[in-house]
Motif scaffolding. Structure first.
Motif, PDB file in Angstrom:
ATOM      1  N   VAL A  75       0.620  -7.912   3.926  1.00 38.32           N
ATOM      2  CA  VAL A  75       0.247  -6.568   3.472  1.00 38.32           C
ATOM      3  C   VAL A  75       1.294  -5.594   4.008  1.00 38.32           C
ATOM      4  N   PHE A  76       1.915  -4.860   3.115  1.00 29.17           N
ATOM      5  CA  PHE A  76       2.979  -3.918   3.463  1.00 29.17           C
ATOM      6  C   PHE A  76       2.515  -2.497   3.139  1.00 29.17           C
ATOM      7  N   ALA A  77       3.114  -1.524   3.804  1.00 28.49           N
ATOM      8  CA  ALA A  77       2.753  -0.124   3.559  1.00 28.49           C
ATOM      9  C   ALA A  77       4.020   0.721   3.604  1.00 28.49           C
ATOM     10  N   CYS A  78       4.072   1.739   2.755  1.00 28.88           N
ATOM     11  CA  CYS A  78       5.287   2.552   2.686  1.00 28.88           C
ATOM     12  C   CYS A  78       4.966   3.955   2.194  1.00 28.88           C
ATOM     13  N   GLY A  79       5.885   4.875   2.478  1.00 24.96           N
ATOM     14  CA  GLY A  79       5.694   6.265   2.094  1.00 24.96           C
ATOM     15  C   GLY A  79       4.846   7.007   3.105  1.00 24.96           C
ATOM     16  N   ALA A 138      -3.918  -2.036  11.302  1.00 23.88           N
ATOM     17  CA  ALA A 138      -3.880  -1.181  12.488  1.00 23.88           C
ATOM     18  C   ALA A 138      -3.292   0.179  12.113  1.00 23.88           C
ATOM     19  N   PHE A 139      -3.771   1.221  12.803  1.00 31.94           N
ATOM     20  CA  PHE A 139      -3.295   2.582  12.586  1.00 31.94           C
ATOM     21  C   PHE A 139      -2.713   3.131  13.883  1.00 31.94           C
ATOM     22  N   ASP A 140      -1.825   4.085  13.734  1.00 32.14           N
ATOM     23  CA  ASP A 140      -1.345   4.883  14.857  1.00 32.14           C
ATOM     24  C   ASP A 140      -1.745   6.330  14.610  1.00 32.14           C
ATOM     25  N   GLU A 141      -1.850   7.103  15.696  1.00 35.22           N
ATOM     26  CA  GLU A 141      -2.228   8.505  15.593  1.00 35.22           C
ATOM     27  C   GLU A 141      -0.985   9.370  15.717  1.00 35.22           C
ATOM     28  N   GLY A 142      -0.722  10.173  14.690  1.00 34.33           N
ATOM     29  CA  GLY A 142       0.407  11.084  14.708  1.00 34.33           C
ATOM     30  C   GLY A 142      -0.051  12.517  14.888  1.00 34.33           C
ATOM     31  N   PRO A 143       0.877  13.456  14.967  1.00 30.40           N
ATOM     32  CA  PRO A 143       0.504  14.854  15.168  1.00 30.40           C
ATOM     33  C   PRO A 143      -0.267  15.451  13.998  1.00 30.40           C
ATOM     34  N   MET A 144      -0.127  14.879  12.809  1.00 23.10           N
ATOM     35  CA  MET A 144      -0.818  15.392  11.625  1.00 23.10           C
ATOM     36  C   MET A 144      -2.025  14.546  11.226  1.00 23.10           C
ATOM     37  N   GLY A 145      -2.128  13.335  11.764  1.00 23.86           N
ATOM     38  CA  GLY A 145      -3.222  12.459  11.388  1.00 23.86           C
ATOM     39  C   GLY A 145      -2.834  11.002  11.557  1.00 23.86           C
ATOM     40  N   ARG A 146      -3.754  10.113  11.232  1.00 25.46           N
ATOM     41  CA  ARG A 146      -3.517   8.676  11.379  1.00 25.46           C
ATOM     42  C   ARG A 146      -2.622   8.166  10.267  1.00 25.46           C
ATOM     43  N   TYR A 147      -1.811   7.159  10.596  1.00 22.56           N
ATOM     44  CA  TYR A 147      -0.981   6.509   9.592  1.00 22.56           C
ATOM     45  C   TYR A 147      -0.940   5.015   9.892  1.00 22.56           C
ATOM     46  N   ILE A 148      -0.612   4.210   8.889  1.00 18.22           N
ATOM     47  CA  ILE A 148      -0.650   2.759   9.026  1.00 18.22           C
ATOM     48  C   ILE A 148       0.537   2.282   9.856  1.00 18.22           C
ATOM     49  N   ARG A 149       0.278   1.446  10.825  1.00 15.26           N
ATOM     50  CA  ARG A 149       1.330   0.875  11.654  1.00 15.26           C
ATOM     51  C   ARG A 149       2.077  -0.215  10.881  1.00 15.26           C
ATOM     52  N   THR A 150       3.403  -0.164  10.900  1.00 21.61           N
ATOM     53  CA  THR A 150       4.215  -1.188  10.241  1.00 21.61           C
ATOM     54  C   THR A 150       5.362  -1.599  11.153  1.00 21.61           C
ATOM     55  N   ASP A 151       5.956  -2.755  10.840  1.00 17.79           N
ATOM     56  CA  ASP A 151       7.166  -3.166  11.544  1.00 17.79           C
ATOM     57  C   ASP A 151       8.395  -2.715  10.766  1.00 17.79           C
ATOM     58  N   LEU A 174       0.847  -1.183   0.000  1.00 18.71           N
ATOM     59  CA  LEU A 174       0.000   0.000   0.000  1.00 18.71           C
ATOM     60  C   LEU A 174       0.890   1.241   0.000  1.00 18.71           C
ATOM     61  N   ALA A 175       0.856   1.986  -1.092  1.00 19.59           N
ATOM     62  CA  ALA A 175       1.711   3.166  -1.247  1.00 19.59           C
ATOM     63  C   ALA A 175       0.932   4.297  -1.899  1.00 19.59           C
ATOM     64  N   SER A 176      -0.333   4.415  -1.509  1.00 22.02           N
ATOM     65  CA  SER A 176      -1.234   5.365  -2.167  1.00 22.02           C
ATOM     66  C   SER A 176      -1.174   6.769  -1.584  1.00 22.02           C
ATOM     67  N   GLY A 177      -0.355   6.971  -0.531  1.00 23.24           N
ATOM     68  CA  GLY A 177      -0.143   8.314  -0.014  1.00 23.24           C
ATOM     69  C   GLY A 177      -1.296   8.844   0.816  1.00 23.24           C
ATOM     70  N   VAL A 178      -1.256  10.160   1.045  1.00 19.25           N
ATOM     71  CA  VAL A 178      -2.235  10.821   1.901  1.00 19.25           C
ATOM     72  C   VAL A 178      -2.811  12.046   1.188  1.00 19.25           C
TER      73      VAL A 178
END
Length: 303
Positions: free
Chosen positions: A267-271, A244-257, A113-117
């Motif tokens: 399922v992988f996520a990047c960017g 799963a998502f984490d909450e950052g100062p600008m908004g939610r982002y996908i949690r990864t190892d 998943l690399a579809s950005g924000v």
């Protein structure tokens, strides 16, 4: 897309063909894996004329960097590219099925998943049309070109302290609190130590290149402005898959190892979709790691 035996047609589907997705794709096609890139064609930095801070590409138009990356991955025979929007993803046995806006369906053993924000910008008249041109979010990407001139920080909340304290390395900074944030005594002292001026009058609009008109009629001219956008994951697939998502100062982002694998195996996520803040260099690094991670998962199983 499946073959006649009903098995996955691809080793990996990469959702998003910008910098992170391209870097992930490169690792996989060089391992002779069958990869499909689904790209809707909207880069987050499409408004910027030049990209900076990416070694070997400094000062190039972002579109040129992305186009070169696409040409490079398309030179490999195991790549397929679809200019289409991924709208639905679901687990099917040991594979994943992805449906596109055009009604096509594709199946792969792994997903990246690399579809950005999407950036939700402050509601200030004149800001949106200057985004990426004279209003920015990343000092490392755009600060140097302001040539140590006057820099305005448009506050959106406490997170704007970070911008205000960073940016004196690039110019003379004014923090425009705009009724969004009131620094306390300790914060004012920290700002003063960095030479930051605090302007409490509300912003009426932004005009010309980067002139801020205040509600009391004053006009403050800047070489450039910085602000923090609220970000939203651009694609519904991570939520559909149960990532799963984490909450950052600008908004939610996908949690990864550390391999950029999400909480959903294979399922992988990047960017930008998987970090609190980013730029082209970070996206490429994340993408390379996700591609390698997906390849390791393909090699060593999904158990």
């Amino acid at each position: 897309m499946t073959n006649e035996h009903g098995k996955a047609g691809y080793d990996a589907i990469v959702v998003g063909g910008s910098y992170a997705g391209l870097a992930a794709t490169m690792q996989l096609v060089r391992a002779r894996r069958r990869v499909l890139v689904l790209d809707a064609g909207e880069r987050r930095n499409r408004f910027a004329a030049t990209s900076h801070g990416f070694l070997g590409q400094d000062g190039r138009p972002p579109a040129d960097i992305a186009a070169q990356g696409r040409r490079e991955v398309e030179a490999y025979p195991t790549l397929s590219w679809q200019e289409d929007l991924a709208v639905l993803a679901e687990k099917q046995g040991d594979a994943f099925c992805v449906a596109s806006a055009s009604g096509k369906r594709f199946v792969a053993h792994t997903l990246i998943l690399a579809s950005g924000v999407i950036d939700e910008l402050p509601d200030i008249d004149g800001l949106a049309e200057r985004w990426g041109r004279s209003v920015f979010h990343c000092p490392y990407c755009h600060g140097y070109e302001l040539d140590q001139g006057r820099i305005g920080v448009l506050a959106v909340g406490p997170v704007s302290m970070h911008h205000a304290l960073m940016l004196p390395d690039w110019g003379q900074v004014t923090l425009l609190t705009n009724a969004s944030f009131t620094p306390d005594a300790a914060q004012r002292a920290a700002l003063a130590q960095r030479g930051v001026t605090v302007e409490a009058c509300a912003v009426a609009r932004i005009v010309e290149h980067a002139v801020v008109e205040l509600t009391d009629g004053r006009r403050l001219a800047f070489a450039g402005l910085f602000t923090a956008s609220r970000t939203h994951v651009a694609n519904p697939l991570p939520a559909q898959l149960g990532c799963a998502f984490d909450e950052g100062p600008m908004g939610r982002y996908i949690r990864t190892d550390e391999t950029r694998e999400t909480s959903v195996q294979s399922v992988f996520a990047c960017g930008d979709v998987a970090r609190t803040a980013g730029n082209v260099a970070f996206a490429v690094g994340d993408g390379a790691m996700a591609g390698v991670g997906a390849h390791r998962r393909l090699m060593f199983g999904r158990g």
